[in-house]
Motif scaffolding. Structure first.
Motif, PDB file in Angstrom:
ATOM      1  N   GLN A 188      40.341  56.476  40.221  1.00 38.99           N
ATOM      2  CA  GLN A 188      39.247  55.583  40.405  1.00 38.99           C
ATOM      3  C   GLN A 188      39.107  55.011  41.939  1.00 38.99           C
ATOM      4  OE1 GLN A 188      37.144  55.748  38.375  1.00 38.99           O
ATOM      5  NE2 GLN A 188      37.601  56.208  36.324  1.00 38.99           N
ATOM      6  N   LYS A 189      38.002  54.647  41.981  1.00 38.41           N
ATOM      7  CA  LYS A 189      37.827  54.103  43.669  1.00 38.41           C
ATOM      8  C   LYS A 189      37.607  52.746  43.504  1.00 38.41           C
ATOM      9  CE  LYS A 189      35.752  55.859  47.826  1.00 38.41           C
ATOM     10  NZ  LYS A 189      34.564  56.505  48.487  1.00 38.41           N
ATOM     11  N   TYR A 190      38.814  52.067  43.177  1.00 39.51           N
ATOM     12  CA  TYR A 190      38.875  50.626  42.751  1.00 39.51           C
ATOM     13  C   TYR A 190      39.618  49.875  43.857  1.00 39.51           C
ATOM     14  CZ  TYR A 190      37.346  51.680  38.233  1.00 39.51           C
ATOM     15  OH  TYR A 190      36.383  51.836  36.848  1.00 39.51           O
ATOM     16  N   ALA A 191      39.573  48.409  43.886  1.00 35.67           N
ATOM     17  CA  ALA A 191      40.422  47.862  44.774  1.00 35.67           C
ATOM     18  C   ALA A 191      40.955  46.446  44.317  1.00 35.67           C
ATOM     19  CB  ALA A 191      39.682  47.723  46.219  1.00 35.67           C
ATOM     20  N   VAL A 192      41.953  45.844  44.474  1.00 30.99           N
ATOM     21  CA  VAL A 192      42.300  44.416  44.092  1.00 30.99           C
ATOM     22  C   VAL A 192      42.531  43.653  45.335  1.00 30.99           C
ATOM     23  CG1 VAL A 192      44.009  43.150  42.572  1.00 30.99           C
ATOM     24  CG2 VAL A 192      43.401  45.290  41.893  1.00 30.99           C
ATOM     25  N   ILE A 193      41.999  42.453  45.577  1.00 30.58           N
ATOM     26  CA  ILE A 193      42.052  41.890  46.656  1.00 30.58           C
ATOM     27  C   ILE A 193      42.994  40.519  46.677  1.00 30.58           C
ATOM     28  CG2 ILE A 193      40.026  43.003  47.641  1.00 30.58           C
ATOM     29  CD1 ILE A 193      38.753  40.386  47.092  1.00 30.58           C
ATOM     30  N   GLY A 194      43.400  40.184  47.788  1.00 25.02           N
ATOM     31  CA  GLY A 194      43.850  38.851  47.865  1.00 25.02           C
ATOM     32  C   GLY A 194      43.065  37.745  48.020  1.00 25.02           C
ATOM     33  N   LYS A 195      43.513  36.565  47.884  1.00 23.20           N
ATOM     34  CA  LYS A 195      42.731  35.190  47.823  1.00 23.20           C
ATOM     35  C   LYS A 195      42.117  34.957  49.520  1.00 23.20           C
ATOM     36  CE  LYS A 195      42.686  32.681  45.019  1.00 23.20           C
ATOM     37  NZ  LYS A 195      41.563  32.325  43.976  1.00 23.20           N
ATOM     38  N   SER A 196      42.702  35.433  50.488  1.00 24.83           N
ATOM     39  CA  SER A 196      42.067  35.300  52.046  1.00 24.83           C
ATOM     40  C   SER A 196      40.693  36.155  51.964  1.00 24.83           C
ATOM     41  CB  SER A 196      43.058  35.579  53.014  1.00 24.83           C
ATOM     42  OG  SER A 196      44.297  34.566  52.999  1.00 24.83           O
ATOM     43  N   ILE A 197      40.875  37.189  51.656  1.00 24.56           N
ATOM     44  CA  ILE A 197      39.834  38.247  51.534  1.00 24.56           C
ATOM     45  C   ILE A 197      38.866  37.792  50.831  1.00 24.56           C
ATOM     46  CG2 ILE A 197      38.911  40.705  51.180  1.00 24.56           C
ATOM     47  CD1 ILE A 197      41.729  41.711  51.881  1.00 24.56           C
ATOM     48  N   LYS A 198      38.798  37.207  49.669  1.00 24.56           N
ATOM     49  CA  LYS A 198      38.025  36.929  48.635  1.00 24.56           C
ATOM     50  C   LYS A 198      37.145  35.582  49.375  1.00 24.56           C
ATOM     51  CE  LYS A 198      36.332  34.356  45.032  1.00 24.56           C
ATOM     52  NZ  LYS A 198      35.860  32.758  44.954  1.00 24.56           N
ATOM     53  N   ASN A 199      37.892  34.562  50.036  1.00 23.51           N
ATOM     54  CA  ASN A 199      37.307  33.651  50.488  1.00 23.51           C
ATOM     55  C   ASN A 199      36.515  33.904  51.845  1.00 23.51           C
ATOM     56  OD1 ASN A 199      38.610  31.873  48.584  1.00 23.51           O
ATOM     57  ND2 ASN A 199      40.286  31.261  50.024  1.00 23.51           N
ATOM     58  N   LYS A 200      36.947  35.101  52.503  1.00 26.00           N
ATOM     59  CA  LYS A 200      36.208  35.061  53.865  1.00 26.00           C
ATOM     60  C   LYS A 200      34.795  36.066  53.404  1.00 26.00           C
ATOM     61  CE  LYS A 200      35.830  36.262  58.123  1.00 26.00           C
ATOM     62  NZ  LYS A 200      35.718  35.062  59.203  1.00 26.00           N
ATOM     63  N   LEU A 201      34.895  37.031  52.559  1.00 23.61           N
ATOM     64  CA  LEU A 201      33.801  37.764  51.917  1.00 23.61           C
ATOM     65  C   LEU A 201      32.781  37.308  51.014  1.00 23.61           C
ATOM     66  CD1 LEU A 201      35.589  41.197  52.169  1.00 23.61           C
ATOM     67  CD2 LEU A 201      34.492  40.332  54.127  1.00 23.61           C
ATOM     68  N   TYR A 202      33.421  36.651  50.103  1.00 23.39           N
ATOM     69  CA  TYR A 202      32.723  36.297  48.919  1.00 23.39           C
ATOM     70  C   TYR A 202      32.373  34.816  48.850  1.00 23.39           C
ATOM     71  CZ  TYR A 202      33.646  41.124  47.972  1.00 23.39           C
ATOM     72  OH  TYR A 202      33.837  42.339  48.003  1.00 23.39           O
ATOM     73  N   GLU A 203      33.210  34.019  49.568  1.00 18.37           N
ATOM     74  CA  GLU A 203      33.254  32.226  49.452  1.00 18.37           C
ATOM     75  C   GLU A 203      33.421  31.801  48.192  1.00 18.37           C
ATOM     76  OE1 GLU A 203      29.692  31.498  51.674  1.00 18.37           O
ATOM     77  OE2 GLU A 203      30.696  32.088  53.666  1.00 18.37           O
ATOM     78  N   ALA A 204      32.248  31.539  47.680  1.00 19.04           N
ATOM     79  CA  ALA A 204      32.248  30.500  46.207  1.00 19.04           C
ATOM     80  C   ALA A 204      32.116  31.618  45.192  1.00 19.04           C
ATOM     81  CB  ALA A 204      31.325  29.438  46.271  1.00 19.04           C
ATOM     82  N   SER A 205      31.305  32.631  45.246  1.00 18.38           N
ATOM     83  CA  SER A 205      30.947  33.482  44.343  1.00 18.38           C
ATOM     84  C   SER A 205      32.168  34.607  43.934  1.00 18.38           C
ATOM     85  CB  SER A 205      29.973  34.689  44.756  1.00 18.38           C
ATOM     86  OG  SER A 205      30.260  35.335  45.829  1.00 18.38           O
ATOM     87  N   ASP A 206      32.042  35.038  42.868  1.00 16.16           N
ATOM     88  CA  ASP A 206      33.249  35.786  42.217  1.00 16.16           C
ATOM     89  C   ASP A 206      33.336  37.167  42.873  1.00 16.16           C
ATOM     90  OD1 ASP A 206      33.911  34.310  40.213  1.00 16.16           O
ATOM     91  OD2 ASP A 206      32.574  35.028  38.792  1.00 16.16           O
ATOM     92  N   ALA A 207      34.362  37.700  43.266  1.00  9.33           N
ATOM     93  CA  ALA A 207      34.503  38.957  43.931  1.00  9.33           C
ATOM     94  C   ALA A 207      34.639  40.382  42.893  1.00  9.33           C
ATOM     95  CB  ALA A 207      35.778  39.042  44.617  1.00  9.33           C
ATOM     96  N   VAL A 208      34.997  40.200  41.556  1.00 10.33           N
ATOM     97  CA  VAL A 208      35.086  40.964  40.730  1.00 10.33           C
ATOM     98  C   VAL A 208      33.970  41.663  40.471  1.00 10.33           C
ATOM     99  CG1 VAL A 208      35.885  41.693  38.496  1.00 10.33           C
ATOM    100  CG2 VAL A 208      37.167  40.174  39.668  1.00 10.33           C
ATOM    101  N   ASP A 209      33.627  43.087  40.403  1.00  7.34           N
ATOM    102  CA  ASP A 209      32.540  43.785  40.162  1.00  7.34           C
ATOM    103  C   ASP A 209      31.586  44.019  41.394  1.00  7.34           C
ATOM    104  OD1 ASP A 209      33.242  44.630  37.323  1.00  7.34           O
ATOM    105  OD2 ASP A 209      32.099  42.782  36.926  1.00  7.34           O
ATOM    106  N   LYS A 210      32.180  43.527  42.707  1.00  7.01           N
ATOM    107  CA  LYS A 210      31.475  43.579  43.990  1.00  7.01           C
ATOM    108  C   LYS A 210      32.120  44.838  44.571  1.00  7.01           C
ATOM    109  CE  LYS A 210      29.063  39.325  44.170  1.00  7.01           C
ATOM    110  NZ  LYS A 210      29.639  38.639  43.078  1.00  7.01           N
ATOM    111  N   TYR A 211      31.673  45.164  45.506  1.00  8.15           N
ATOM    112  CA  TYR A 211      32.072  46.096  46.629  1.00  8.15           C
ATOM    113  C   TYR A 211      32.636  45.748  47.852  1.00  8.15           C
ATOM    114  CZ  TYR A 211      30.031  49.630  43.428  1.00  8.15           C
ATOM    115  OH  TYR A 211      29.604  50.523  42.242  1.00  8.15           O
ATOM    116  N   ILE A 212      33.617  46.413  48.541  1.00  7.23           N
ATOM    117  CA  ILE A 212      34.229  46.341  49.872  1.00  7.23           C
ATOM    118  C   ILE A 212      34.194  47.614  50.432  1.00  7.23           C
ATOM    119  CG2 ILE A 212      35.300  44.267  49.232  1.00  7.23           C
ATOM    120  CD1 ILE A 212      38.152  45.938  49.439  1.00  7.23           C
ATOM    121  N   PHE A 213      34.165  47.630  51.812  1.00 13.64           N
ATOM    122  CA  PHE A 213      34.240  48.625  52.405  1.00 13.64           C
ATOM    123  C   PHE A 213      35.717  48.773  53.326  1.00 13.64           C
ATOM    124  CE2 PHE A 213      30.009  48.801  51.481  1.00 13.64           C
ATOM    125  CZ  PHE A 213      29.422  50.056  51.350  1.00 13.64           C
ATOM    126  N   ILE A 214      36.475  49.874  53.193  1.00 13.89           N
ATOM    127  CA  ILE A 214      37.510  49.910  54.043  1.00 13.89           C
ATOM    128  C   ILE A 214      37.448  51.438  54.737  1.00 13.89           C
ATOM    129  CG2 ILE A 214      40.111  50.270  53.845  1.00 13.89           C
ATOM    130  CD1 ILE A 214      39.931  48.725  51.377  1.00 13.89           C
TER     131      ILE A 214
END
Length: 407
Positions: A156-182
Motif C-alpha cells: 500500500q502507498k501509505y505514509a506515517v509522518i512526524g509532528k514537524s511535518i504535520k505542523n508545516k504542511l497541515y498546520e491546525a487541520s488533521d493530516a490523516v487521510d490527506k496526501y503528501i508528495f515524496i
C-alpha cells in the motif's frame, strides 16, 4: 564553648556580606556546574539505555562501516566495501535458522516533502519500514495508525509522518487521510507520530515513513542500508551471529583468509561504547567544575588570611582571656567551612533547580542522583577544611602579647 565559636564565626561572615558572597562565588559555580553536568549525563545515560533496551537482548546490527571508530584503518577502505542491500534479507532468513527477525534500517536524509502549495525544507528523513520496525523504533502513534501486515503484503502507498511535518504542511487541520508528495510520488497519510522533540540537535519529528517496497522504488535497491537482526533466544545469540557472518561471507564471495567486508555490532558493544563516551564527557565536566572549585578554595584561603590581619587584636584579646590554640584553630576552620558549605548549598540548589527547569521546559529529562548531592556537600566541607587549615594554624601561632599591641 563550641556554640559560642559557631556564633562568632556566623557574625563575622554576616558583617562582611559582600566579601563573603564574592569568596563563595567560585564554590557556587563549581558545585553548580558539577550538579548540572551530572544531571545531564545521568539523563542522557537513562535515555540511551531505554533506547538500546528496546532492541532486545538478542539483537545485533550488520553495517557496511564501523559504528564506532575504525581501528586506525583508512576510512576510504570501508567506503569501498560492497553496500549492504535489502536483497541480503531473504538470504539471511534462508541460511540462518537461529535468527528470529530481520529488519532493514532504510533512511534517506535531506529530503523534501510537499502538500498542495506547501513544502518542507530539505531536512526531512524518509524511512523505509517493514514488519518489526515500529516495535523497536521508540515512536508512538498519536493520530491514525501505523502500517499493518496487509499494508506490507499488498504494498500500500501509505505514509506515517512526524509532528514537524504535520505542523508545516497541515498546520491546525488533521493530516490523516490527506496526501503528501515524496520525490513526486503521492502517498496517503494514515498516521501521525506523537511528538518526540530533539535529541543531540536532531529533530526526531521531522520524518516520514513509507513501506520498504516504495522506499526501494524511490531510491533504488542498491542503496546501502543497515540490518537489525534478532536471534531466537539469548542461548543461540552467538550461534545466530556466526550463521549470519557465514551466510554473508558466502554471498559476498569472501575467501577463508579474507577479512569480513561488513561489521557486526552487538547491543553490548553499543552500550559499552556509549558508556565510554559518557565517561569522557563526565571527566571534562569534572575538570571544568574542579578548576572553579580550586579558584573558590584559593579565594577562601585568601579571605581567611586577610581576616587574620584585620583581627589580630581580637585574637590577642581572646588568647588573653583564656582561649587556647585549639579554640583559635576551631574558630577559623569553622568560618572557612561555613563559607564553603554555604557556597556548596547554594550551588547544589541552583544546579538542581536549573536541571528541573530544563526537564520541565524541554524534551530532555535530567536527573541528579542523591549520591551526587551528598558528594557535593562532602566536597564543600572538605574544601572548607583544606582552605582553612593554613590560616587557622597561622592565627593560632600569633604571640598573644604582640597581637594585643596590634592596632
Amino acid at each position: 564553648m563550641f556554640r559560642d565559636i559557631i556564633l562568632i564565626a556566623f557574625n563575622t561572615l554576616r558583617m562582611n556580606k559582600m566579601r563573603s558572597a564574592l569568596t563563595m562565588l567560585g564554590i557556587i559555580i563549581g558545585i553548580m556546574v558539577i550538579i548540572l553536568m551530572q544531571a545531564g549525563i545521568e539523563g542522557l545515560r537513562k535515555e540511551i539505555k531505554t533506547e538500546i533496551d528496546k532492541l532486545g537482548s538478542t539483537s545485533f546490527f550488520i553495517t557496511k562501516t564501523p559504528s564506532f571508530g575504525h581501528g586506525g584503518h583508512d576510512w576510504d577502505e570501508f567506503e569501498r566495501r560492497k553496500n549492504i542491500t535489502a536483497d541480503l534479507i531473504p538470504i539471511i532468513k534462508r541460511d540462518c535458522p537461529s535468527v528470529a527477525q530481520v529488519i532493514p534500517i532504510m533512511e534517506n536524509w535531506n529530503e523534501e516533502v510537499s502538500y498542495k502549495n506547501k513544502k518542507t525544507e530539505r531536512t526531512v528523513f524518509v524511512i523505509g519500514v517493514s514488519e518489526g520496525w515500529f516495535e523497536v523504533s521508540g515512536y508512538e502513534i498519536e493520530e491514525g495508525r501505523f502500517f499493518s501486515d496487509n499494508d506490507y503484503q499488498f504494498n500500500q502507498k501509505y505514509a506515517v509522518i512526524g509532528k514537524s511535518i504535520k505542523n508545516k504542511l497541515y498546520e491546525a487541520s488533521d493530516a490523516v487521510d490527506k496526501y503528501i508528495f515524496i520525490e513526486n510520488e503521492r502517498f496517503l497519510v494514515i498516521g501521525e507520530f506523537k511528538e518526540k522533540g530533539s535529541k543531540f540537535g536532531q529533530d526526531m519529528d521531522n520524518l516520514a515513513c513509507i513501506s520498504s517496497f516504495y522506499y526501494e522504488k524511490l531510491y533504488g535497491k542498491l542503496r546501502n542500508i543497515d540490518i537489525l537482526i534478532s536471534a531466537k533466544s539469548t542461548e543461540v545469540m552467538a550461534k545466530a551471529t556466526d550463521e549470519v557472518i557465514m551466510s554473508l561471507r558466502r554471498e559476498r564471495n569472501l575467501k577463508a583468509d579474507d577479512e569480513n567486508d561488513f561489521e557486526v555490532t552487538t547491543k553490548d558493544e553499543i552500550t559499552n561504547k556509549m558508556n565510554s563516551i559518557i565517561a569522557i564527557i563526565y571527566l571534562v565536566a569534572l575538570s571544568i567544575g574542579g578548576m572553579s572549585l580550586l579558584v573558590g578554595s584559593i579565594g577562601i584561603m585568601n579571605m581567611m588570611l586577610v581576616s587574620i590581619t584585620e583581627r589580630t587584636n581580637e585574637i590577642g584579646i581572646r588568647r588573653s582571656l583564656g582561649a587556647n590554640k585549639k579554640n583559635i584553630i576551631a574558630q577559623f576552620l569553622i568560618e572557612s567551612v561555613m563559607l564553603s558549605f554555604t557556597g556548596g548549598a547554594i550551588g547544589i540548589t541552583l544546579g538542581v533547580t536549573i536541571s528541573q527547569l530544563i526537564s520541565h521546559f524541554t524534551q530532555y529529562a535530567t536527573f541528579a542522583p542523591a549520591w551526587t548531592i551528598a558528594t557535593a556537600f562532602s566536597v564543600s566541607i572538605l574544601i572548607g577544611i583544606i582552605a582553612g587549615i593554613y590560616p587557622a594554624l597561622k592565627a593560632s601561632d600569633l604571640n598573644p602579647i604582640d597581637a594585643l599591641r596590634q592596632e
